[in-house]
Design a protein around this motif. Structure first.
Motif, PDB file in Angstrom:
ATOM      1  N   GLY A 107       0.813  -1.211   0.000  1.00 58.61           N
ATOM      2  CA  GLY A 107       0.000   0.000   0.000  1.00 58.61           C
ATOM      3  C   GLY A 107       0.845   1.259   0.000  1.00 58.61           C
ATOM      4  N   ILE A 108       0.512   2.190  -0.895  1.00 56.92           N
ATOM      5  CA  ILE A 108       1.192   3.478  -0.999  1.00 56.92           C
ATOM      6  C   ILE A 108       0.149   4.588  -0.847  1.00 56.92           C
ATOM      7  CG2 ILE A 108       2.295   5.046  -2.662  1.00 56.92           C
ATOM      8  CD1 ILE A 108       4.246   3.102  -1.459  1.00 56.92           C
ATOM      9  N   LEU A 109       0.444   5.579  -0.027  1.00 59.12           N
ATOM     10  CA  LEU A 109      -0.454   6.712   0.188  1.00 59.12           C
ATOM     11  C   LEU A 109      -0.060   7.889  -0.692  1.00 59.12           C
ATOM     12  CD1 LEU A 109      -0.616   6.722   4.096  1.00 59.12           C
ATOM     13  CD2 LEU A 109      -2.410   5.955   2.533  1.00 59.12           C
ATOM     14  N   THR A 110      -1.059   8.584  -1.225  1.00 58.74           N
ATOM     15  CA  THR A 110      -0.804   9.803  -1.994  1.00 58.74           C
ATOM     16  C   THR A 110      -1.943  10.800  -1.765  1.00 58.74           C
ATOM     17  OG1 THR A 110      -1.916   8.920  -3.953  1.00 58.74           O
ATOM     18  CG2 THR A 110       0.475   8.636  -3.836  1.00 58.74           C
ATOM     19  N   ALA A 111      -1.633  12.062  -2.081  1.00 61.64           N
ATOM     20  CA  ALA A 111      -2.661  13.106  -2.026  1.00 61.64           C
ATOM     21  C   ALA A 111      -2.301  14.208  -3.016  1.00 61.64           C
ATOM     22  CB  ALA A 111      -2.771  13.671  -0.614  1.00 61.64           C
ATOM     23  N   LEU A 223      -3.048   6.648 -16.068  1.00 62.29           N
ATOM     24  CA  LEU A 223      -4.493   6.736 -15.907  1.00 62.29           C
ATOM     25  C   LEU A 223      -5.035   8.118 -16.257  1.00 62.29           C
ATOM     26  CD1 LEU A 223      -4.114   3.960 -14.574  1.00 62.29           C
ATOM     27  CD2 LEU A 223      -5.878   4.623 -12.922  1.00 62.29           C
ATOM     28  N   GLY A 224      -4.203   9.156 -16.151  1.00 67.07           N
ATOM     29  CA  GLY A 224      -4.621  10.489 -16.559  1.00 67.07           C
ATOM     30  C   GLY A 224      -5.739  11.098 -15.726  1.00 67.07           C
ATOM     31  N   ARG A 225      -5.746  10.843 -14.432  1.00 67.27           N
ATOM     32  CA  ARG A 225      -6.772  11.406 -13.541  1.00 67.27           C
ATOM     33  C   ARG A 225      -6.147  12.466 -12.641  1.00 67.27           C
ATOM     34  NH1 ARG A 225     -11.279   7.992 -12.931  1.00 67.27           N
ATOM     35  NH2 ARG A 225     -12.180   9.772 -11.814  1.00 67.27           N
ATOM     36  N   ASP A 226      -6.818  13.618 -12.534  1.00 67.15           N
ATOM     37  CA  ASP A 226      -6.306  14.775 -11.797  1.00 67.15           C
ATOM     38  C   ASP A 226      -6.886  14.821 -10.395  1.00 67.15           C
ATOM     39  OD1 ASP A 226      -5.421  17.232 -10.884  1.00 67.15           O
ATOM     40  OD2 ASP A 226      -6.212  18.390 -12.560  1.00 67.15           O
ATOM     41  N   THR A 227      -6.042  14.601  -9.386  1.00 68.27           N
ATOM     42  CA  THR A 227      -6.514  14.608  -8.004  1.00 68.27           C
ATOM     43  C   THR A 227      -6.987  15.987  -7.561  1.00 68.27           C
ATOM     44  OG1 THR A 227      -4.185  14.831  -7.353  1.00 68.27           O
ATOM     45  CG2 THR A 227      -5.150  12.640  -7.235  1.00 68.27           C
ATOM     46  N   TYR A 228      -6.347  17.032  -8.063  1.00 66.30           N
ATOM     47  CA  TYR A 228      -6.710  18.386  -7.647  1.00 66.30           C
ATOM     48  C   TYR A 228      -8.075  18.789  -8.194  1.00 66.30           C
ATOM     49  CZ  TYR A 228      -6.273  23.426  -6.784  1.00 66.30           C
ATOM     50  OH  TYR A 228      -6.471  24.720  -6.350  1.00 66.30           O
ATOM     51  N   ALA A 229      -8.327  18.510  -9.442  1.00 69.91           N
ATOM     52  CA  ALA A 229      -9.543  19.010 -10.100  1.00 69.91           C
ATOM     53  C   ALA A 229     -10.788  18.198  -9.771  1.00 69.91           C
ATOM     54  CB  ALA A 229      -9.333  19.038 -11.618  1.00 69.91           C
ATOM     55  N   ASP A 230     -10.613  16.904  -9.484  1.00 70.85           N
ATOM     56  CA  ASP A 230     -11.773  16.027  -9.277  1.00 70.85           C
ATOM     57  C   ASP A 230     -12.011  15.817  -7.785  1.00 70.85           C
ATOM     58  OD1 ASP A 230     -13.801  14.193  -9.417  1.00 70.85           O
ATOM     59  OD2 ASP A 230     -12.814  12.893 -10.876  1.00 70.85           O
ATOM     60  N   GLU A 231     -12.656  16.787  -7.176  1.00 71.48           N
ATOM     61  CA  GLU A 231     -12.854  16.753  -5.721  1.00 71.48           C
ATOM     62  C   GLU A 231     -13.750  15.608  -5.284  1.00 71.48           C
ATOM     63  OE1 GLU A 231     -14.282  19.711  -2.067  1.00 71.48           O
ATOM     64  OE2 GLU A 231     -14.320  20.424  -4.146  1.00 71.48           O
ATOM     65  N   SER A 236      -6.773  15.853  -2.185  1.00 65.57           N
ATOM     66  CA  SER A 236      -5.684  16.636  -2.752  1.00 65.57           C
ATOM     67  C   SER A 236      -5.068  17.522  -1.684  1.00 65.57           C
ATOM     68  CB  SER A 236      -6.191  17.501  -3.912  1.00 65.57           C
ATOM     69  OG  SER A 236      -5.248  18.493  -4.278  1.00 65.57           O
ATOM     70  N   PHE A 237      -3.777  17.349  -1.446  1.00 59.19           N
ATOM     71  CA  PHE A 237      -3.063  18.192  -0.498  1.00 59.19           C
ATOM     72  C   PHE A 237      -3.062  19.645  -0.958  1.00 59.19           C
ATOM     73  CE2 PHE A 237       1.040  20.316   0.270  1.00 59.19           C
ATOM     74  CZ  PHE A 237       0.949  20.499   1.638  1.00 59.19           C
ATOM     75  N   ARG A 238      -2.791  19.862  -2.227  1.00 59.41           N
ATOM     76  CA  ARG A 238      -2.692  21.238  -2.718  1.00 59.41           C
ATOM     77  C   ARG A 238      -4.054  21.934  -2.676  1.00 59.41           C
ATOM     78  NH1 ARG A 238       0.964  24.048  -7.312  1.00 59.41           N
ATOM     79  NH2 ARG A 238       2.523  23.154  -5.932  1.00 59.41           N
ATOM     80  N   ARG A 239      -5.103  21.248  -3.004  1.00 56.94           N
ATOM     81  CA  ARG A 239      -6.437  21.839  -2.951  1.00 56.94           C
ATOM     82  C   ARG A 239      -6.794  22.223  -1.517  1.00 56.94           C
ATOM     83  NH1 ARG A 239      -9.529  17.742  -5.108  1.00 56.94           N
ATOM     84  NH2 ARG A 239      -9.988  16.983  -3.016  1.00 56.94           N
ATOM     85  N   ALA A 240      -6.516  21.321  -0.574  1.00 53.42           N
ATOM     86  CA  ALA A 240      -6.791  21.618   0.832  1.00 53.42           C
ATOM     87  C   ALA A 240      -5.961  22.795   1.314  1.00 53.42           C
ATOM     88  CB  ALA A 240      -6.523  20.382   1.685  1.00 53.42           C
ATOM     89  N   GLY A 249      -7.231  14.460   3.169  1.00 55.14           N
ATOM     90  CA  GLY A 249      -7.291  13.006   3.124  1.00 55.14           C
ATOM     91  C   GLY A 249      -6.160  12.416   2.292  1.00 55.14           C
ATOM     92  N   ARG A 250      -5.915  11.143   2.524  1.00 54.70           N
ATOM     93  CA  ARG A 250      -4.906  10.410   1.746  1.00 54.70           C
ATOM     94  C   ARG A 250      -5.569   9.217   1.096  1.00 54.70           C
ATOM     95  NH1 ARG A 250      -3.623  13.717   6.277  1.00 54.70           N
ATOM     96  NH2 ARG A 250      -1.364  13.859   6.574  1.00 54.70           N
TER      97      ARG A 250
END
Length: 258
Positions: A107-111, A223-231, A236-240, A249-250
């Motif tokens: 398991g790897i965590l990301t945000a 996969l081309g999915r944007d964590t920042y834009a798709d709330e 997303s760390f940067r969005r928060a 969240g992670r």
């Protein structure tokens, strides 16, 4: 009825048990509503982490039921370790891990950083890497590939998938950041486009993909999915941070062997 855990899968990884999870299907509430997986450096038995423990249980059951989840204490570096039997409180400081043992789920965590899942199905070896810009620049994916080879994987048979991460349109950086990447290789300029005065938009996913391709593995999928834009789908760390929220969240990305 509880919302099901959303599991994103990569075609290139085929039938290998794996999944890039987002925020859907969890029990956490507040600004981290959903499938928050982060331990935040806390004692894993702290009652405040009860929702996270339930989220982790749900994630494991959605990807490889009955498996033992193994993670590391991520530090934005390049070290990769072989998954061991350590307790959560004793996780080694590293940003990637590998295994050749069935029933172990990495398991790897990301945000916003890029999660990378890797597999050599012929050798029965898998890996998972947390590739933020620092780790990617330091060579975390190279370390993961080398660790997989030590377990018997063949570089040409390894395939990798890059999961949801902050996209170029959402990732503004300054000139000093750009120069760090250009110091490594002049052709890294391809991963930047001009933005606001004195700033650029950085393609983290593209840069990580290029590192993997240069390593000579058998294939790379984005996969081309944007964590920042798709709330609705991702933390997303940067969005928060931009919103001044007190926490973020992670999400977790998982891979293992049945």
């Amino acid at each position: 009825m509880a919302e099901a855990v959303e599991v994103l899968r990569a075609a290139l990884l085929g039938s290998v048990p794996h999944g890039f999870l987002g925020r859907r299907g969890g029990v956490s509430s507040g600004v981290v509503t959903g499938l928050d997986m982060g331990l935040r450096g806390m004692d894993p038995d702290d009652p405040a982490l009860a929702p996270v423990r339930e989220n982790r249980r749900r994630g494991v059951e959605a990807v490889l039921p009955g498996a033992r989840l193994v993670g590391v204490y991520q530090v934005h570096g390049a070290d990769c370790v072989e998954a061991g039997d350590w307790a959560e409180a004793d996780r080694p400081h590293a940003d990637a891990l590998v295994t050749d043992r069935p029933g172990v789920l990495l398991g790897i965590l990301t945000a916003d950083c890029a999660p990378v899942l890797l597999a050599d199905t012929q050798a029965g070896v898998v890996g998972a890497a947390h590739a933020g810009w620092k780790g990617a620049l330091a060579g975390v994916t190279d370390s993961t590939i080398a660790a997989m080879e030590r377990l018997g994987a063949s570089r040409g048979n390894i395939v990798a998938a890059i999961g949801p991460c902050i996209a170029q349109a959402s990732y503004e950086v300054d000139e000093a950041f750009r120069l760090r990447l250009l110091d490594e290789a002049a052709d890294n300029a391809r991963f930047f486009v001009s933005g606001a005065p004195g700033h650029y938009q950085f393609d983290l996913e593209g840069y990580v993909a290029r590192r993997l391709e240069r390593a000579g593995i058998g294939g790379v999928e984005r996969l081309g999915r944007d964590t920042y834009a798709d709330e609705a789908a991702f933390f997303s760390f940067r969005r928060a941070t931009h919103r001044g929220e007190p926490d973020y969240g992670r999400q977790m990305s998982l891979i293992g062997l049945a």
